[in-house]
Scaffold this active site. Sequence first.
Site, PDB file in Angstrom:
ATOM      1  N   GLU A  89       0.845  -1.199   0.000  1.00  0.00           N
ATOM      2  CA  GLU A  89       0.000   0.000   0.000  1.00  0.00           C
ATOM      3  C   GLU A  89       0.882   1.251   0.000  1.00  0.00           C
ATOM      4  OE1 GLU A  89      -2.382   3.121   0.313  1.00  0.00           O
ATOM      5  OE2 GLU A  89      -3.096   1.129  -0.269  1.00  0.00           O
ATOM      6  N   ALA A 115     -22.495   0.922   0.523  1.00  0.00           N
ATOM      7  CA  ALA A 115     -23.392  -0.172   0.893  1.00  0.00           C
ATOM      8  C   ALA A 115     -23.142  -1.395   0.015  1.00  0.00           C
ATOM      9  CB  ALA A 115     -24.842   0.279   0.762  1.00  0.00           C
ATOM     10  N   ARG A 157     -16.972   3.541   5.082  1.00  0.00           N
ATOM     11  CA  ARG A 157     -15.861   2.852   4.402  1.00  0.00           C
ATOM     12  C   ARG A 157     -14.665   2.642   5.325  1.00  0.00           C
ATOM     13  NH1 ARG A 157     -16.237   3.300  -1.576  1.00  0.00           N
ATOM     14  NH2 ARG A 157     -14.147   2.437  -1.524  1.00  0.00           N
ATOM     15  N   ARG A 208     -19.337  15.477  -0.500  1.00  0.00           N
ATOM     16  CA  ARG A 208     -19.833  14.533   0.506  1.00  0.00           C
ATOM     17  C   ARG A 208     -19.691  15.093   1.915  1.00  0.00           C
ATOM     18  NH1 ARG A 208     -16.098  10.610  -2.230  1.00  0.00           N
ATOM     19  NH2 ARG A 208     -17.325   9.319  -3.650  1.00  0.00           N
ATOM     20  N   ASP A 245     -11.694  -1.468  -8.970  1.00  0.00           N
ATOM     21  CA  ASP A 245     -11.702  -0.224  -9.748  1.00  0.00           C
ATOM     22  C   ASP A 245     -10.566  -0.145 -10.758  1.00  0.00           C
ATOM     23  OD1 ASP A 245     -13.956   0.683  -8.526  1.00  0.00           O
ATOM     24  OD2 ASP A 245     -12.984   2.205  -7.293  1.00  0.00           O
ATOM     25  N   ALA A 295     -18.284  -1.148  -5.315  1.00  0.00           N
ATOM     26  CA  ALA A 295     -17.613  -2.058  -4.377  1.00  0.00           C
ATOM     27  C   ALA A 295     -18.159  -3.474  -4.524  1.00  0.00           C
ATOM     28  CB  ALA A 295     -17.782  -1.558  -2.942  1.00  0.00           C
TER      29      ALA A 295
END
Length: 444
Positions: free
Chosen positions: A42, A55, A125, A207, A323, A336
Amino acid sequence: MGSINGNGVAPSLDVAVVGGGIIGVMTAIGLRRRGINAVIYERASTWHEVSAGFAFTGAARVWMEMIDPALVELLGSISQKTDASTSNAYWNGYHPRTREDAEDESKSLLFRTPTNNLSFWGCVRSQFLQGMAAMLPDGAAKFGKQLASYDDDDQSGKVVLHFDDGSTAEADVLLGCDGIHSCTRKVLLGADHPASRAGFSHTVTYRTMVPIDVGIAALGQKVAKSACNHLGPGADLLVYPVMSGTLLNIAVFAYEAAEFPDRDKMTVQVDRSEIEKLFKGWTPQVADIWKLYPEKVVKWGIFDLEQNPPPTYARGRACLVGDAAHASTPYLGVGACTGVEDALVICTLLESVQQKALGGEALRDALSEALQTYSQVRLDRGRWIHHHSRQMGQMYHWRYGPTGRDPERMKQTLEKNWSTVVNYDVLAPLSPELRELARSRASH
């Protein structure tokens, strides 16, 4: 990985998972459950995910159960669940009616769609990622590792990863779970390939999350139990409860004709007055929604692979997952979930190779073949998702010709698309043996 050792146990496949987001971590968990040594690389210095709501459908949870039942247990412990009696409500957010008219179903409700076939479980998330990370053993994730390139080296029999700090790592397989701006995709397809870079969808999002009582005061009691989307020209306002109904997730989506200023970062900080201007002339509740945002707000550019979809998700012993393979706009709400489908297929295929206990050239060939199978069974599904998600965004913004502003046509289009999402059998394109292998994991 070589031949079976003296104990009669096949040594583990070594899999490098590039990217420690939701799908990268979920894939690593699934592989480790199957006795495969998956290590996550990562680029951030620690686990990092935006604190936004998202969701999973009931169908996605079936596939998640096969990856690892502990994932569904975790999701169940932190999620807001829709029950069979709830529905997603689509409201006309436009025209300056009174507050009372805007909340009167007979005057402002466009249509409802039942959620029982979708059965969404919504969560935050970052909370889901942290919970999954806690399921990994020490050493399963290496941070500060930005992939620069990789070599699929037949001589050594390994895929060699090169990171921008000068370090390297080796693995039998590389899974690029590195998101929309995937470096794996650039190397796999070539930096000059049109699909190596995602394109701006000409939509943006703003958001935020607020305590549920603040959300109810702003938009009415209707938002406490189920998702509500307020539609209008060039924008929509989507809200739904998360964190066991204690918070309201708020997302404003808007059409933007100009190119996005920073296509690499995908974000730009703006004043909340942008949202105020966007909803001038809308119903009073929507027109005032900007007041729930902080003074400075992050505007996210929404990028996808719709204009230049990858021609393949796999080459040699590297492949694209989530993605990185099929980044889509969020208007279908299943980006997702589609990654969960990928994760199940790749875990099943690699487990099948692991069970054969091959070595040398036979192993390399088996891995390449498995990844080609993955690409073949996932390519059409990935393209369908990002194509129809774009279509839905245009529909919500009253910019989609076949539906226009007609609620009945919108509802029909929506239900047809969602039916395709939830009734899709991820395992159907696989051989009977692979299907059985995947299903056997749900009960163990």
